[in-house]
Design a protein around this motif. Structure first.
Motif, PDB file in Angstrom:
ATOM      1  N   LEU A  50     -28.450 -51.307  49.567  1.00 50.76           N
ATOM      2  CA  LEU A  50     -28.846 -50.914  48.207  1.00 50.76           C
ATOM      3  C   LEU A  50     -27.967 -49.792  47.665  1.00 50.76           C
ATOM      4  N   ALA A  51     -27.610 -48.829  48.512  1.00 49.80           N
ATOM      5  CA  ALA A  51     -26.735 -47.735  48.073  1.00 49.80           C
ATOM      6  C   ALA A  51     -25.349 -48.277  47.707  1.00 49.80           C
ATOM      7  N   ASP A  52     -24.802 -49.156  48.542  1.00 51.37           N
ATOM      8  CA  ASP A  52     -23.491 -49.758  48.247  1.00 51.37           C
ATOM      9  C   ASP A  52     -23.552 -50.592  46.974  1.00 51.37           C
ATOM     10  N   PHE A  53     -24.627 -51.320  46.812  1.00 51.84           N
ATOM     11  CA  PHE A  53     -24.788 -52.161  45.627  1.00 51.84           C
ATOM     12  C   PHE A  53     -24.874 -51.295  44.365  1.00 51.84           C
ATOM     13  N   ALA A  54     -25.566 -50.170  44.458  1.00 50.41           N
ATOM     14  CA  ALA A  54     -25.665 -49.258  43.312  1.00 50.41           C
ATOM     15  C   ALA A  54     -24.292 -48.722  42.929  1.00 50.41           C
ATOM     16  N   VAL A  55     -23.480 -48.398  43.921  1.00 51.83           N
ATOM     17  CA  VAL A  55     -22.115 -47.917  43.642  1.00 51.83           C
ATOM     18  C   VAL A  55     -21.308 -49.027  42.974  1.00 51.83           C
ATOM     19  N   GLU A  56     -21.422 -50.244  43.484  1.00 54.49           N
ATOM     20  CA  GLU A  56     -20.701 -51.374  42.885  1.00 54.49           C
ATOM     21  C   GLU A  56     -21.135 -51.612  41.443  1.00 54.49           C
ATOM     22  N   LEU A  57     -22.427 -51.501  41.182  1.00 57.48           N
ATOM     23  CA  LEU A  57     -22.910 -51.693  39.812  1.00 57.48           C
ATOM     24  C   LEU A  57     -22.312 -50.657  38.862  1.00 57.48           C
ATOM     25  N   GLN A  58     -22.098 -49.458  39.365  1.00 58.47           N
ATOM     26  CA  GLN A  58     -21.538 -48.408  38.520  1.00 58.47           C
ATOM     27  C   GLN A  58     -20.035 -48.534  38.346  1.00 58.47           C
ATOM     28  N   SER A  59     -19.343 -49.063  39.362  1.00 60.69           N
ATOM     29  CA  SER A  59     -17.882 -49.002  39.323  1.00 60.69           C
ATOM     30  C   SER A  59     -17.191 -50.355  39.185  1.00 60.69           C
ATOM     31  N   ASP A  60     -17.862 -51.439  39.455  1.00 57.99           N
ATOM     32  CA  ASP A  60     -17.214 -52.754  39.459  1.00 57.99           C
ATOM     33  C   ASP A  60     -17.708 -53.610  38.300  1.00 57.99           C
ATOM     34  N   THR A  61     -16.806 -53.892  37.383  1.00 53.13           N
ATOM     35  CA  THR A  61     -17.158 -54.670  36.194  1.00 53.13           C
ATOM     36  C   THR A  61     -17.616 -56.074  36.559  1.00 53.13           C
ATOM     37  N   ASP A  62     -16.942 -56.709  37.525  1.00 52.49           N
ATOM     38  CA  ASP A  62     -17.321 -58.073  37.921  1.00 52.49           C
ATOM     39  C   ASP A  62     -18.748 -58.124  38.460  1.00 52.49           C
ATOM     40  N   THR A  63     -19.125 -57.118  39.242  1.00 49.28           N
ATOM     41  CA  THR A  63     -20.489 -57.067  39.776  1.00 49.28           C
ATOM     42  C   THR A  63     -21.488 -56.942  38.644  1.00 49.28           C
ATOM     43  N   ARG A  64     -21.203 -56.071  37.679  1.00 52.35           N
ATOM     44  CA  ARG A  64     -22.104 -55.912  36.532  1.00 52.35           C
ATOM     45  C   ARG A  64     -22.242 -57.215  35.758  1.00 52.35           C
ATOM     46  N   VAL A  65     -21.138 -57.910  35.543  1.00 48.90           N
ATOM     47  CA  VAL A  65     -21.172 -59.174  34.803  1.00 48.90           C
ATOM     48  C   VAL A  65     -22.009 -60.202  35.554  1.00 48.90           C
ATOM     49  N   ARG A  66     -21.818 -60.294  36.885  1.00 53.37           N
ATOM     50  CA  ARG A  66     -22.594 -61.258  37.678  1.00 53.37           C
ATOM     51  C   ARG A  66     -24.083 -60.936  37.649  1.00 53.37           C
ATOM     52  N   VAL A  67     -24.415 -59.652  37.745  1.00 57.52           N
ATOM     53  CA  VAL A  67     -25.825 -59.255  37.716  1.00 57.52           C
ATOM     54  C   VAL A  67     -26.430 -59.547  36.343  1.00 57.52           C
ATOM     55  N   GLU A  68     -25.696 -59.259  35.285  1.00 54.57           N
ATOM     56  CA  GLU A  68     -26.197 -59.556  33.934  1.00 54.57           C
ATOM     57  C   GLU A  68     -26.408 -61.055  33.752  1.00 54.57           C
ATOM     58  N   ARG A  69     -25.481 -61.860  34.265  1.00 55.07           N
ATOM     59  CA  ARG A  69     -25.622 -63.315  34.167  1.00 55.07           C
ATOM     60  C   ARG A  69     -26.844 -63.786  34.956  1.00 55.07           C
ATOM     61  N   LEU A  70     -27.015 -63.245  36.157  1.00 56.83           N
ATOM     62  CA  LEU A  70     -28.178 -63.589  36.977  1.00 56.83           C
ATOM     63  C   LEU A  70     -29.466 -63.190  36.264  1.00 56.83           C
ATOM     64  N   LYS A  71     -29.466 -61.989  35.698  1.00 53.36           N
ATOM     65  CA  LYS A  71     -30.652 -61.513  34.979  1.00 53.36           C
ATOM     66  C   LYS A  71     -30.961 -62.424  33.798  1.00 53.36           C
ATOM     67  N   SER A  72     -29.946 -62.779  33.023  1.00 54.15           N
ATOM     68  CA  SER A  72     -30.165 -63.663  31.870  1.00 54.15           C
ATOM     69  C   SER A  72     -30.676 -65.031  32.303  1.00 54.15           C
ATOM     70  N   ASP A  73     -30.054 -65.576  33.351  1.00 51.59           N
ATOM     71  CA  ASP A  73     -30.494 -66.883  33.859  1.00 51.59           C
ATOM     72  C   ASP A  73     -31.943 -66.824  34.340  1.00 51.59           C
ATOM     73  N   LEU A  74     -32.252 -65.758  35.045  1.00 48.52           N
ATOM     74  CA  LEU A  74     -33.604 -65.601  35.582  1.00 48.52           C
ATOM     75  C   LEU A  74     -34.629 -65.450  34.456  1.00 48.52           C
ATOM     76  N   LEU A  75     -34.315 -64.599  33.487  1.00 45.75           N
ATOM     77  CA  LEU A  75     -35.262 -64.376  32.387  1.00 45.75           C
ATOM     78  C   LEU A  75     -35.411 -65.595  31.482  1.00 45.75           C
ATOM     79  N   ALA A  76     -34.417 -66.466  31.471  1.00 51.69           N
ATOM     80  CA  ALA A  76     -34.489 -67.658  30.626  1.00 51.69           C
ATOM     81  C   ALA A  76     -35.350 -68.762  31.244  1.00 51.69           C
ATOM     82  N   ARG A  77     -35.658 -68.644  32.509  1.00 49.75           N
ATOM     83  CA  ARG A  77     -36.453 -69.690  33.181  1.00 49.75           C
ATOM     84  C   ARG A  77     -37.882 -69.701  32.628  1.00 49.75           C
ATOM     85  N   PRO A  78     -38.413 -70.887  32.365  1.00 48.96           N
ATOM     86  CA  PRO A  78     -39.769 -70.985  31.818  1.00 48.96           C
ATOM     87  C   PRO A  78     -40.830 -70.352  32.716  1.00 48.96           C
ATOM     88  N   GLU A  79     -40.655 -70.464  34.038  1.00 50.63           N
ATOM     89  CA  GLU A  79     -41.641 -69.879  34.952  1.00 50.63           C
ATOM     90  C   GLU A  79     -41.688 -68.362  34.794  1.00 50.63           C
TER      91      GLU A  79
END
Length: 172
Positions: A70-99
């Motif tokens: 979790l600590a490494d992931f937090a650092v990646e979220l702050q410093s790595d643009t690709d990680t942020r983009v993937r997480v945002e895409r995952l979040k959008s996909d997840l929130l778009a699900r009807p369930e």
């Protein structure tokens, strides 16, 4: 981490049959059912033992591994643009699900009902705290000269310092 371990343990206790069914359902078709059942039970017991140890032992190695992840992931979220983009895409996909939308709507309905019920109950913590806060605000405002009681007599006898509004001029 304590919350995650406790919730995982509680979930396993409540959904033991689901875990065993998943293990049995993933078994090859050629294995006897009694073997599948025994393996499902064993996997469940081991999972429950493992999660119970994690819950009860703050120094458990798995807890440390999850904390580091979790600590490494937090650092990646702050410093790595690709990680942020993937997480945002995952979040959008997840929130778009009807369930997920159904869960959000259900949760909001439950929270709304709880708030309304608390607001209507004279003895609820919400009402008691709101009442105490308003009483406290009233007491403080009485002690503050800028907010305390004001004499209306002074306002009636004061002269106007600005001229009254005039009617708009008509243009030729």
């Amino acid at each position: 981490m304590d919350l995650i371990c406790t919730r995982a343990h509680d979930w396993l206790v409540t959904h033991g049959d689901s875990v065993m069914d998943a293990v049995q359902g993933g078994a090859p078709g050629w294995t006897p059912r009694f073997v599948d059942k025994r393996i499902g039970e064993r996997v469940y017991k081991e999972l429950l033992r493992f999660v119970t140890e994690m819950r009860d032992m703050p120094g458990h190695p798995a807890r440390g591994a999850i904390d580091r992840f979790l600590a490494d992931f937090a650092v990646e979220l702050q410093s790595d643009t690709d990680t942020r983009v993937r997480v945002e895409r995952l979040k959008s996909d997840l929130l778009a699900r009807p369930e997920v939308q159904d869960i959000i709507a259900s949760a909001w309905s439950s929270v709304r009902a709880l708030i309304i019920a608390a607001a209507e109950d004279d003895h609820s913590q919400l009402r008691l705290r709101a009442r105490a806060s308003l009483i406290s605000l009233g007491r403080r405002s009485r002690r503050t000269p800028a907010c305390g009681p004001r004499s209306t007599a002074g306002r009636r006898t004061r002269r106007r310092t600005s001229s009254p509004p005039t009617a708009p001029r008509s243009r030729p």
